[in-house]
Design a protein around this motif. Structure first.
Motif, mmCIF file in Angstrom:
data_model
loop_
_atom_site.group_PDB
_atom_site.id
_atom_site.type_symbol
_atom_site.label_atom_id
_atom_site.label_comp_id
_atom_site.label_asym_id
_atom_site.label_seq_id
_atom_site.Cartn_x
_atom_site.Cartn_y
_atom_site.Cartn_z
ATOM 1 N N LEU A 113 -78.913 -90.303 21.389
ATOM 2 C CA LEU A 113 -79.862 -89.653 22.287
ATOM 3 C C LEU A 113 -79.947 -88.153 22.017
ATOM 4 O O LEU A 113 -81.034 -87.565 21.992
ATOM 5 N N GLU A 114 -78.801 -87.523 21.810
ATOM 6 C CA GLU A 114 -78.775 -86.080 21.558
ATOM 7 C C GLU A 114 -79.545 -85.721 20.289
ATOM 8 O O GLU A 114 -80.254 -84.709 20.247
ATOM 9 N N GLU A 115 -79.411 -86.536 19.257
ATOM 10 C CA GLU A 115 -80.111 -86.270 17.996
ATOM 11 C C GLU A 115 -81.620 -86.244 18.181
ATOM 12 O O GLU A 115 -82.341 -85.594 17.408
ATOM 13 N N ARG A 116 -82.110 -86.926 19.195
ATOM 14 C CA ARG A 116 -83.544 -87.009 19.432
ATOM 15 C C ARG A 116 -83.996 -86.098 20.572
ATOM 16 O O ARG A 116 -85.155 -86.169 20.998
ATOM 17 N N GLY A 117 -83.091 -85.274 21.067
ATOM 18 C CA GLY A 117 -83.438 -84.359 22.139
ATOM 19 C C GLY A 117 -83.721 -85.046 23.460
ATOM 20 O O GLY A 117 -84.474 -84.531 24.292
ATOM 21 N N LEU A 118 -83.100 -86.223 23.683
ATOM 22 C CA LEU A 118 -83.333 -87.000 24.895
ATOM 23 C C LEU A 118 -82.196 -86.784 25.890
ATOM 24 O O LEU A 118 -81.088 -86.418 25.517
ATOM 25 N N ASP A 119 -82.494 -87.018 27.159
ATOM 26 C CA ASP A 119 -81.482 -86.839 28.206
ATOM 27 C C ASP A 119 -80.342 -87.835 28.026
ATOM 28 O O ASP A 119 -80.573 -89.025 27.777
ATOM 29 N N VAL A 120 -79.129 -87.326 28.188
ATOM 30 C CA VAL A 120 -77.929 -88.151 28.047
ATOM 31 C C VAL A 120 -77.241 -88.264 29.403
ATOM 32 O O VAL A 120 -76.894 -87.244 30.000
ATOM 33 N N PRO A 121 -77.049 -89.481 29.922
ATOM 34 C CA PRO A 121 -76.335 -89.627 31.195
ATOM 35 C C PRO A 121 -74.903 -89.094 31.088
ATOM 36 O O PRO A 121 -74.254 -89.245 30.053
ATOM 37 N N VAL A 122 -74.430 -88.464 32.149
ATOM 38 C CA VAL A 122 -73.045 -87.990 32.220
ATOM 39 C C VAL A 122 -72.406 -88.581 33.467
ATOM 40 O O VAL A 122 -73.091 -89.161 34.323
ATOM 41 N N ALA A 123 -71.084 -88.420 33.570
ATOM 42 C CA ALA A 123 -70.342 -89.060 34.658
ATOM 43 C C ALA A 123 -70.832 -88.626 36.035
ATOM 44 O O ALA A 123 -70.798 -89.412 36.992
ATOM 45 N N ALA A 124 -71.307 -87.393 36.141
ATOM 46 C CA ALA A 124 -71.735 -86.890 37.446
ATOM 47 C C ALA A 124 -73.080 -87.461 37.889
ATOM 48 O O ALA A 124 -73.443 -87.369 39.062
ATOM 49 N N ASP A 125 -73.821 -88.049 36.966
ATOM 50 C CA ASP A 125 -75.131 -88.607 37.307
ATOM 51 C C ASP A 125 -74.992 -89.922 38.056
ATOM 52 O O ASP A 125 -74.110 -90.734 37.756
#
Length: 216
Positions: A113-125
């Motif tokens: 996801l990061e390579e494509r500039g897309l939002d990445v879910p994190v634990a706080a989400d």
């Protein structure tokens, strides 16, 4: 195609053309060609090799990778509870395998996801933040509710083992359904490979958990 050595007075390309046998087409060095068989009684022909272009990712690919991160994260949390509260060694070993497999997959999907500039879910989400059902698409399946996770966290011993296995089977079945949709609707080769791996691995683990349930 074998070529004789070029003479000192002839350019390499000209020498190659002169040495080509009847019915063959000389190519420049490094050129890749394919041989196309002709109809009965007709000679074969050659042409440039066709290189398949990889399809770009589509919404199904992105949705699968974004939703599978919190989905995997919950499975890892369940496995960590099993490390503390499971009574049966086989259940603890299965939980270890779940954690060992899905933890690295989370990192891999986040990198995609990061390579494509897309939002990445994190634990706080909150998981619903990346559930694409809110946008009219298929969403996450098999996820435990907060109340179910709390009940699992409070269970102990044999009661925990049975509850953990039943809930993890539910969780895996949801992941398999999501992977099946990605396989049908996705276009990105990497996503299709991840979906196939999720399906095979978690189907195998469901069969194992069903055996463990029967032995409790």
């Amino acid at each position: 195609m074998a070529l004789s050595a070029c003479s000192a007075d002839e350019p390499p390309d000209q020498a190659a053309k002169q040495e080509a046998r009847p019915g063959e087409t000389a190519t420049t060095p490094g050129e890749v060609v394919t041989l196309q068989p002709g109809l009965p009684g007709e000679p074969a022909t050659t042409g440039p090799a066709e290189v398949a272009e990889e399809e770009p990712e589509n919404h199904s690919d992105i949705a699968f990778m974004q939703m599978m991160i919190p989905h995997h994260a919950q499975a890892v949390s369940m496995a960590e509870l099993a490390e503390k509260h499971a009574r049966t060694p086989a259940v603890r070993r299965l939980a270890d395998r779940v954690k060992a497999a899905q933890g690295p997959e989370i990192l891999f999907m986040a990198a995609w996801l990061e390579e494509r500039g897309l939002d990445v879910p994190v634990a706080a989400d909150h998981p619903d933040s990346f559930d694409h059902s809110a946008h009219g698409h298929d969403g996450m399946e098999g996820m435990l509710t907060p109340a179910q996770m709390q009940t699992l966290a409070h269970a102990r011993g044999k009661q925990f083992d049975g509850l953990f296995l039943r809930r993890m089977i539910q969780h895996h079945a949801g992941a398999i359904a999501m992977a099946g949709r990605a396989a049908e609707e996705g276009t990105d080769r990497t996503v299709l490979e991840v979906a196939a791996d999720v399906s095979v691995t978690q189907n195998t683990e469901i069969a194992r958990m069903q055996d463990l349930l029967g032995a409790l």
